[in-house]
Design a protein around this motif. Sequence first.
Motif, PDB file in Angstrom:
ATOM      1  N   ALA A 329      46.532  41.843  52.219  1.00  0.00           N
ATOM      2  CA  ALA A 329      46.220  40.406  52.236  1.00  0.00           C
ATOM      3  C   ALA A 329      45.431  40.010  50.989  1.00  0.00           C
ATOM      4  O   ALA A 329      45.642  38.930  50.420  1.00  0.00           O
ATOM      5  CB  ALA A 329      45.435  40.065  53.500  1.00  0.00           C
ATOM      6  N   TRP A 330      44.509  40.872  50.573  1.00  0.00           N
ATOM      7  CA  TRP A 330      43.708  40.609  49.378  1.00  0.00           C
ATOM      8  C   TRP A 330      44.585  40.545  48.126  1.00  0.00           C
ATOM      9  O   TRP A 330      44.369  39.722  47.240  1.00  0.00           O
ATOM     10  CB  TRP A 330      42.648  41.692  49.244  1.00  0.00           C
ATOM     11  CG  TRP A 330      41.783  41.596  48.025  1.00  0.00           C
ATOM     12  CD1 TRP A 330      41.870  42.331  46.876  1.00  0.00           C
ATOM     13  CD2 TRP A 330      40.673  40.704  47.825  1.00  0.00           C
ATOM     14  NE1 TRP A 330      40.903  41.970  45.979  1.00  0.00           N
ATOM     15  CE2 TRP A 330      40.141  40.962  46.542  1.00  0.00           C
ATOM     16  CE3 TRP A 330      40.083  39.714  48.610  1.00  0.00           C
ATOM     17  CZ2 TRP A 330      39.046  40.270  46.024  1.00  0.00           C
ATOM     18  CZ3 TRP A 330      38.986  39.026  48.085  1.00  0.00           C
ATOM     19  CH2 TRP A 330      38.483  39.308  46.806  1.00  0.00           C
ATOM     20  N   LEU A 331      45.614  41.407  48.073  1.00  0.00           N
ATOM     21  CA  LEU A 331      46.503  41.440  46.910  1.00  0.00           C
ATOM     22  C   LEU A 331      47.489  40.283  46.891  1.00  0.00           C
ATOM     23  O   LEU A 331      47.954  39.872  45.816  1.00  0.00           O
ATOM     24  CB  LEU A 331      47.288  42.761  46.889  1.00  0.00           C
ATOM     25  CG  LEU A 331      46.492  44.030  46.590  1.00  0.00           C
ATOM     26  CD1 LEU A 331      47.334  45.262  46.886  1.00  0.00           C
ATOM     27  CD2 LEU A 331      46.022  44.042  45.130  1.00  0.00           C
ATOM     28  N   SER A 332      47.811  39.759  48.054  1.00  0.00           N
ATOM     29  CA  SER A 332      48.874  38.753  48.134  1.00  0.00           C
ATOM     30  C   SER A 332      48.578  37.533  47.266  1.00  0.00           C
ATOM     31  O   SER A 332      49.492  36.931  46.686  1.00  0.00           O
ATOM     32  CB  SER A 332      49.100  38.322  49.590  1.00  0.00           C
ATOM     33  OG  SER A 332      47.947  37.680  50.111  1.00  0.00           O
ATOM     34  N   ASP A 333      47.305  37.155  47.145  1.00  0.00           N
ATOM     35  CA  ASP A 333      46.944  35.992  46.339  1.00  0.00           C
ATOM     36  C   ASP A 333      46.906  36.308  44.848  1.00  0.00           C
ATOM     37  O   ASP A 333      46.811  35.405  44.020  1.00  0.00           O
ATOM     38  CB  ASP A 333      45.578  35.439  46.769  1.00  0.00           C
ATOM     39  CG  ASP A 333      45.620  34.843  48.167  1.00  0.00           C
ATOM     40  OD1 ASP A 333      46.705  34.406  48.597  1.00  0.00           O
ATOM     41  OD2 ASP A 333      44.569  34.842  48.833  1.00  0.00           O
ATOM     42  N   GLN A 334      46.950  37.592  44.501  1.00  0.00           N
ATOM     43  CA  GLN A 334      46.869  37.983  43.096  1.00  0.00           C
ATOM     44  C   GLN A 334      48.243  38.284  42.488  1.00  0.00           C
ATOM     45  O   GLN A 334      48.367  38.383  41.267  1.00  0.00           O
ATOM     46  CB  GLN A 334      45.974  39.216  42.935  1.00  0.00           C
ATOM     47  CG  GLN A 334      44.563  39.018  43.463  1.00  0.00           C
ATOM     48  CD  GLN A 334      43.666  40.207  43.170  1.00  0.00           C
ATOM     49  OE1 GLN A 334      43.468  40.588  42.016  1.00  0.00           O
ATOM     50  NE2 GLN A 334      43.121  40.803  44.225  1.00  0.00           N
TER      51      GLN A 334
END
Length: 347
Positions: A329-334
Amino acid sequence: MTGSASELARRLGDHAEAVCREYLSNGHRSGNYWMVGDVRNTRGRSMHVRLKANAKGPAGRWVDEATSEFGDLLDVIRESCGLVDFRDVADEARRFLSVPLPPPHAPGAQRQPAAAPGSPDAARRLFAMSQPIAGTLAERYLAGRGILLSAHERAVRFHPGCYYRDLVTGETQTLPALIAAVTSLDGRITGLQRTWLDPSGQGKAQLADPRRSLGNLLGNGIWLGHQPGAPVSVMAAGEGFETMASLKVVMPALPVAAATSANHLAGLTFPLGCRRLYIAADADAAGRHGIERLSQRAGQAGILALVLRPQLGDFNDDLRHLGPAHLAAWLSDQLVPEDARLFLPPG
């Protein structure tokens, strides 16, 4: 195993008990097995060597129930004698069998030179002498870090007794080690990274520098999920193997490369067809130079470079303490939305 190696192993198996009495002298016979502590001739009972062929397999095969290591009698000779070069192992096996040593200059053939310490040849030989990580201390170490790699990953192996030399005192010892191959884009091993492990299974060995690299590293990397020579349109790169392996856990289809250091990250060679590069950063600024230089080189090559930042100290910290779902989830925005849909799990 080469033909000559398999033949030597078979002949040693014909004299399995005599081999055990010579090289595993701290053990004893029990039925059809020789019992000893480990392949390095420690007292104990966790390792057993089959002395006669039966339905379970050929004579000379052994397994250590405590560590899940296994092998044949050539491995016994190698480990109990502390040998590294296969030629030395074969010569010792031939001496035991009273087989004449090969002539130093066989007609029509050249003698294979000894590998220079720290060279790519030395790296290739050490990697060849290591074994797949399945069921080994290396697999347990990685699992303890939250890293579960596909059985198709061939870059990572295990050596049960890898030499470690203290650079201050000069003293040497053998310890189990995780071995990661550093390769060029065509898949040729140019170097490797050794991570020495605590034999108890409690993480890395208690050493001043439990991780060291050797060979030709510049431009190359520890590649996971990359077919040698194949074009790669989207990839990720970073310094540390465990950082990149952690990203691989949550994005198993994404090719990743660990360059082993900030300087080597700056010089990583881009694969054919690369158009988007994600660079894994740590929370500190230690690797900033490598990231900036790699980003600059990527831009000059027409590659879009994007930096991925962890929530904690590094991506392995995120994986272990926050869990794979949180990391995804943290990577999805990056990630570029197209890549998020392609590489991250749904949801």
